[in-house]
Scaffold this motif. Structure first.
Motif, PDB file in Angstrom:
ATOM      1  N   LEU A   1       0.852  -1.180   0.000  1.00  7.75           N
ATOM      2  CA  LEU A   1       0.000   0.000   0.000  1.00  7.75           C
ATOM      3  C   LEU A   1       0.889   1.232   0.000  1.00  7.75           C
ATOM      4  O   LEU A   1       2.039   1.176   0.454  1.00  7.75           O
ATOM      5  CB  LEU A   1      -0.894   0.024   1.244  1.00  7.75           C
ATOM      6  N   CYS A   2       0.351   2.353  -0.479  1.00  9.17           N
ATOM      7  CA  CYS A   2       1.106   3.609  -0.433  1.00  9.17           C
ATOM      8  C   CYS A   2       0.165   4.757  -0.074  1.00  9.17           C
ATOM      9  O   CYS A   2      -1.043   4.682  -0.275  1.00  9.17           O
ATOM     10  CB  CYS A   2       1.799   3.879  -1.763  1.00  9.17           C
ATOM     11  N   ASN A   3       0.747   5.811   0.471  1.00  5.04           N
ATOM     12  CA  ASN A   3       0.004   7.002   0.870  1.00  5.04           C
ATOM     13  C   ASN A   3       0.493   8.189   0.037  1.00  5.04           C
ATOM     14  O   ASN A   3       1.558   8.747   0.309  1.00  5.04           O
ATOM     15  CB  ASN A   3       0.231   7.278   2.359  1.00  5.04           C
ATOM     16  N   PRO A   4      -0.286   8.604  -0.983  1.00  4.50           N
ATOM     17  CA  PRO A   4       0.117   9.727  -1.817  1.00  4.50           C
ATOM     18  C   PRO A   4      -0.243  11.099  -1.228  1.00  4.50           C
ATOM     19  O   PRO A   4       0.059  12.124  -1.826  1.00  4.50           O
ATOM     20  CB  PRO A   4      -0.658   9.489  -3.116  1.00  4.50           C
ATOM     21  N   THR A   5      -0.885  11.125  -0.049  1.00  2.00           N
ATOM     22  CA  THR A   5      -1.323  12.388   0.538  1.00  2.00           C
ATOM     23  C   THR A   5      -0.187  13.065   1.309  1.00  2.00           C
ATOM     24  O   THR A   5       0.896  12.505   1.462  1.00  2.00           O
ATOM     25  CB  THR A   5      -2.514  12.180   1.507  1.00  2.00           C
ATOM     26  N   SER A   6      -0.463  14.243   1.841  1.00  2.00           N
ATOM     27  CA  SER A   6       0.523  14.970   2.641  1.00  2.00           C
ATOM     28  C   SER A   6       0.262  14.797   4.140  1.00  2.00           C
ATOM     29  O   SER A   6       0.846  15.503   4.948  1.00  2.00           O
ATOM     30  CB  SER A   6       0.502  16.457   2.267  1.00  2.00           C
ATOM     31  N   GLU A   7      -0.623  13.867   4.500  1.00  2.00           N
ATOM     32  CA  GLU A   7      -0.985  13.638   5.900  1.00  2.00           C
ATOM     33  C   GLU A   7      -0.812  12.175   6.279  1.00  2.00           C
ATOM     34  O   GLU A   7      -0.904  11.292   5.428  1.00  2.00           O
ATOM     35  CB  GLU A   7      -2.472  14.000   6.123  1.00  2.00           C
ATOM     36  N   ILE A   8      -0.615  11.910   7.567  1.00  2.00           N
ATOM     37  CA  ILE A   8      -0.620  10.540   8.078  1.00  2.00           C
ATOM     38  C   ILE A   8      -2.056  10.032   7.986  1.00  2.00           C
ATOM     39  O   ILE A   8      -2.992  10.741   8.352  1.00  2.00           O
ATOM     40  CB  ILE A   8      -0.136  10.500   9.543  1.00  2.00           C
ATOM     41  N   VAL A   9      -2.251   8.813   7.484  1.00  2.00           N
ATOM     42  CA  VAL A   9      -3.590   8.230   7.362  1.00  2.00           C
ATOM     43  C   VAL A   9      -3.696   7.037   8.312  1.00  2.00           C
ATOM     44  O   VAL A   9      -2.858   6.136   8.291  1.00  2.00           O
ATOM     45  CB  VAL A   9      -3.896   7.809   5.913  1.00  2.00           C
ATOM     46  N   ASP A  10      -4.721   7.051   9.150  1.00  2.00           N
ATOM     47  CA  ASP A  10      -4.990   5.980  10.100  1.00  2.00           C
ATOM     48  C   ASP A  10      -5.803   4.900   9.393  1.00  2.00           C
ATOM     49  O   ASP A  10      -6.905   5.156   8.917  1.00  2.00           O
ATOM     50  CB  ASP A  10      -5.766   6.533  11.294  1.00  2.00           C
ATOM     51  N   ILE A  11      -5.246   3.689   9.307  1.00  2.00           N
ATOM     52  CA  ILE A  11      -5.941   2.579   8.643  1.00  2.00           C
ATOM     53  C   ILE A  11      -6.376   1.514   9.653  1.00  2.00           C
ATOM     54  O   ILE A  11      -6.652   0.379   9.282  1.00  2.00           O
ATOM     55  CB  ILE A  11      -5.094   1.965   7.507  1.00  2.00           C
ATOM     56  N   SER A  12      -6.471   1.885  10.922  1.00  2.00           N
ATOM     57  CA  SER A  12      -6.937   0.958  11.958  1.00  2.00           C
ATOM     58  C   SER A  12      -8.308   0.417  11.580  1.00  2.00           C
ATOM     59  O   SER A  12      -9.197   1.186  11.220  1.00  2.00           O
ATOM     60  CB  SER A  12      -7.054   1.675  13.305  1.00  2.00           C
ATOM     61  N   GLY A  13      -8.482  -0.889  11.661  1.00  2.00           N
ATOM     62  CA  GLY A  13      -9.769  -1.513  11.363  1.00  2.00           C
ATOM     63  C   GLY A  13     -10.042  -1.710   9.883  1.00  2.00           C
ATOM     64  O   GLY A  13     -11.053  -2.312   9.517  1.00  2.00           O
ATOM     65  N   TRP A  14      -9.174  -1.227   9.008  1.00  2.00           N
ATOM     66  CA  TRP A  14      -9.344  -1.451   7.579  1.00  2.00           C
ATOM     67  C   TRP A  14      -9.060  -2.917   7.281  1.00  2.00           C
ATOM     68  O   TRP A  14      -8.413  -3.609   8.066  1.00  2.00           O
ATOM     69  CB  TRP A  14      -8.378  -0.586   6.781  1.00  2.00           C
ATOM     70  N   GLU A  15      -9.531  -3.395   6.129  1.00  2.00           N
ATOM     71  CA  GLU A  15      -9.309  -4.781   5.730  1.00  2.00           C
ATOM     72  C   GLU A  15      -8.724  -4.856   4.333  1.00  2.00           C
ATOM     73  O   GLU A  15      -9.078  -4.062   3.453  1.00  2.00           O
ATOM     74  CB  GLU A  15     -10.623  -5.569   5.738  1.00  2.00           C
ATOM     75  N   LEU A  16      -7.843  -5.834   4.155  1.00  2.00           N
ATOM     76  CA  LEU A  16      -7.332  -6.193   2.846  1.00  2.00           C
ATOM     77  C   LEU A  16      -7.957  -7.543   2.525  1.00  2.00           C
ATOM     78  O   LEU A  16      -7.896  -8.459   3.348  1.00  2.00           O
ATOM     79  CB  LEU A  16      -5.809  -6.290   2.894  1.00  2.00           C
TER      80      LEU A  16
END
Length: 176
Positions: free
Chosen positions: A31-46
């Protein structure tokens, strides 16, 4: 820390057909984060799919991806030693998708054809185009590293030198 929306986090690269002795052992999704902020992915699913979306990995509380960061999910990458056992393509469309904590699809990669499994891409289509079915030990990688362009399989190319946790090598744009 942001609460992410669709396209904040992307599936950037995946190796679904390992050359290791046990198929799931060498498979991973980046996965990658193209934004300028930290993104919380707690509880997300793959999730991965062959005939249906089944195999699931849930991100633990406190899981984040920093701006420009790559996160690799596969054997040994998490406390529970997640071994995804991704479908290898070959005769039907298979896929990997990321869902946020509310179950909303954030990003999907569908690979190989024919889509007799009727898996849906980010736009809800079952018609493709689909990413190619790659050879064992090669990955599917985004043409434009960590950037969404088409919301379908044409965003991906076959990468002979996988780059887990790093920027993709890049490929020429598809020929019209």
């Amino acid at each position: 820390t942001l609460s992410a929306t669709a396209q904040d986090i992307l599936i950037n690269e995946l190796l679904y057909d390992s050359t290791e002795s046990s198929d799931g052992d060498g498979e991973w999704t980046e996965l990658c984060n193209p934004t300028s902020e930290i993104v919380d992915i707690s509880g997300w699913e793959l999730e991965s799919a062959g005939p249906s979306w089944s195999e699931r990995y849930t991100f633990a509380d406190g899981s984040t991806i920093a701006p420009g960061e790559y996160l690799v999910i596969g054997p040994g990458s998490g406390g529970d030693d997640f071994s995804p056992d991704l479908q290898n393509g070959g005769s039907n469309t298979d896929g990997v998708r990321l869902l946020d904590g509310d179950g909303v699809v954030v990003d999907t990669v569908l690979y190989d054809e024919d889509n007799t499994n009727l898996l849906r891409d980010d736009l809800g289509s079952t018609k493709g185009p689909f990413a190619p079915d790659v050879s064992a030990g090669e990955s599917l990688a985004r043409r434009s590293d960590c950037q969404e362009s088409s919301n379908d399989g044409s965003d991906f190319y076959q990468e002979s030198a996988p780059t887990p946790g790093k920027k993709n090598n890049g490929a020429p744009e598809p020929v019209e």
